[in-house]
Design a protein around this motif. Structure first.
Motif, PDB file in Angstrom:
ATOM      1  N   TRP A  59      33.815  32.068  31.694  1.00 31.04           N
ATOM      2  CA  TRP A  59      34.494  33.133  32.426  1.00 31.04           C
ATOM      3  C   TRP A  59      33.725  33.550  33.675  1.00 31.04           C
ATOM      4  O   TRP A  59      32.506  33.664  33.666  1.00 31.04           O
ATOM      5  CB  TRP A  59      34.699  34.342  31.520  1.00 31.04           C
TER       6      TRP A  59
ATOM      7  N   PRO B 242      39.171  27.952  32.169  1.00 31.83           N
ATOM      8  CA  PRO B 242      38.071  28.623  32.878  1.00 31.83           C
ATOM      9  C   PRO B 242      36.744  27.886  32.848  1.00 31.83           C
ATOM     10  O   PRO B 242      35.930  28.066  33.760  1.00 31.83           O
ATOM     11  CB  PRO B 242      37.965  29.983  32.171  1.00 31.83           C
TER      12      PRO B 242
ATOM     13  N   ILE C  92      41.890  40.235  28.279  1.00 35.23           N
ATOM     14  CA  ILE C  92      42.736  39.235  28.916  1.00 35.23           C
ATOM     15  C   ILE C  92      43.838  38.844  27.940  1.00 35.23           C
ATOM     16  O   ILE C  92      43.566  38.343  26.852  1.00 35.23           O
ATOM     17  CB  ILE C  92      41.904  38.012  29.338  1.00 35.23           C
TER      18      ILE C  92
ATOM     19  N   GLU D 160      40.891  38.557  36.292  1.00 32.40           N
ATOM     20  CA  GLU D 160      41.268  37.714  35.160  1.00 32.40           C
ATOM     21  C   GLU D 160      42.322  38.387  34.295  1.00 32.40           C
ATOM     22  O   GLU D 160      43.232  37.734  33.781  1.00 32.40           O
ATOM     23  CB  GLU D 160      40.036  37.347  34.323  1.00 32.40           C
TER      24      GLU D 160
ATOM     25  N   ALA E 144      36.850  28.919  37.561  1.00 29.50           N
ATOM     26  CA  ALA E 144      37.279  30.216  38.074  1.00 29.50           C
ATOM     27  C   ALA E 144      37.888  30.133  39.458  1.00 29.50           C
ATOM     28  O   ALA E 144      38.932  30.731  39.732  1.00 29.50           O
ATOM     29  CB  ALA E 144      36.100  31.187  38.066  1.00 29.50           C
TER      30      ALA E 144
END
Length: 384
Positions: free
Chosen positions: A122, A119, A165, A139, A99
């Motif tokens: 997440w 990622p 996303i 994101e 991240a």
């Protein structure tokens, strides 16, 4: 391997923060593969953890990128420093891992260089409340600056997609070096570690932090030792939760700290456990299974996909459920023939589906498909 001049000119810059744990192992394996294929490979990361020395040892250029593990007031300076690294190196592809690196790289580049974001779980799953909402908003917004998003499990991809996303996705399951992680008799491994005990041994490898759930494991362990007083638990790793965990751990739990190579601990174990609160697809269970050890893991993203079908009924438990975790541990510790059979099935499963060479080939295919990048070869890497 014979490469064309075009292939050899391809320059990949990996951007990584964190620089330890599973992310570091994934980056190291990719760097090894890509260097072996004749590519130019650089890594931008903080000068700490195991990653810088590991990739330097392989022959990669390492560029110090001072960055904290989590976003903070220093983020604008981190973004500017990373932009200067990219301007200096002028890579063909930037591959941002996790991240924080994904945040900084996308802000620094804003789509000006083909950018792969991976990622490794997440960011919005790691936090709560307002912070989680801000992370999710980023994101969703930042996806426009990722040419491609690589998820390590279908569950991770679905989590991102269901969260709104919008990206061009690939799912590339994590892989492990099956020559490094390989079966060995438990007694021989224990002797090599100086362990004389014949007691049932459970091993948990991972950073001592909230994500990995060692606090849940210790709550479950109290029930395990009520049923099996001779059982022993070893926690391999270090991290911010270490002091608190040590305070609450009983005498049957041993902390060995961070180790350069966890392979002997997998091989010494009767059973490996990872009670994570969230993941993308954890490497520890794959490494343990490559060593022919059954695992008990929590049902988070990537866990079900990483297990052979025979192990799911015995080794997959609900997240944050100490009682279910304890039942699974007791059940397997009390059945050596089942453990041995599941360990063999686990080993075959990793050889067939999670060999890191499959992973590095799939990443190379993603690079080849990026606009303006062109041919890239990336095979015969971990075991040239």
């Amino acid at each position: 391997m014979q490469l064309s001049a075009t292939d050899q000119r391809r320059h990949v810059l990996h951007v990584a923060q964190p620089v330890d744990g599973g992310v570091a192992r994934v980056v190291t394996d990719l760097v090894k593969s890509q260097l072996s294929a004749g590519m130019q490979v650089s890594v931008a990361c903080p000068d700490s953890g195991c990653l810088p020395d590991a990739v330097r040892g392989l022959g990669s250029d390492v560029h110090r990128w001072a960055a904290t593990r989590s976003p903070g007031p220093g983020l604008p300076d981190e973004v500017r420093r990373l932009a200067r690294v990219v301007d200096e190196l002028r890579p063909d592809v930037v591959h941002a891992h996790s991240a924080k690196a994904g945040l900084a790289a996308r802000l620094a580049l804003r789509g000006k260089v083909p950018t792969v974001f991976q990622p490794h779980a997440w960011s919005f799953e790691a936090v709560g409340g307002v912070t989680a909402r801000l992370a999710l908003h980023w994101e969703r917004f930042g996806a426009r600056w990722a040419t491609h998003v690589v998820c390590v499990s279908e569950a991770e991809r679905l989590t991102g997609q269901r969260s709104g996303i919008d990206a061009r996705w690939s799912v590339i399951p994590n892989g492990v070096d099956v020559e490094r992680f390989r079966p060995r008799a438990a007694q021989a491994a224990r002797a090599g570690l100086g362990l004389c005990e014949q007691a049932p041994l459970v091993v948990c490898v991972g950073r001592l932090c909230r994500q990995k759930g060692q606090d849940i494991l210790l709550r479950a362990w109290a029930e395990v030792t009520e049923r099996m007083p001779m059982a022993r638990l070893v926690l391999v790793g270090d991290g911010p939760d270490g002091p608190g965990l040590r305070e609450q751990a009983p005498a049957s739990v041993r902390f060995v700290g961070a180790v350069e190579d966890a392979t002997p601990w997998y091989q010494a174990a009767d059973l490996v456990v990872l009670p994570s609160r969230w993941e993308g697809m954890a490497l520890v269970p794959l490494e343990a299974m490559a060593c022919a050890r059954p695992v008990v893991v929590t049902d988070v993203d990537g866990a079900r996909e990483s297990l052979p079908p025979a192990l799911v009924p015995h080794g997959l438990v609900p997240a944050q459920d100490p009682a279910a975790l304890a039942r699974a541990l007791v059940g397997l510790l009390g059945d050596p023939p089942l453990r041995e059979a599941l360990g063999r099935a686990a080993h075959r499963h990793v050889l067939n589906t999670h060999d890191v060479r499959h992973t590095t080939d799939a990443v190379a295919a993603v690079y080849r498909a990026l606009p303006g990048v062109g041919p890239i070869k990336c095979r015969e890497s971990i075991n040239p």
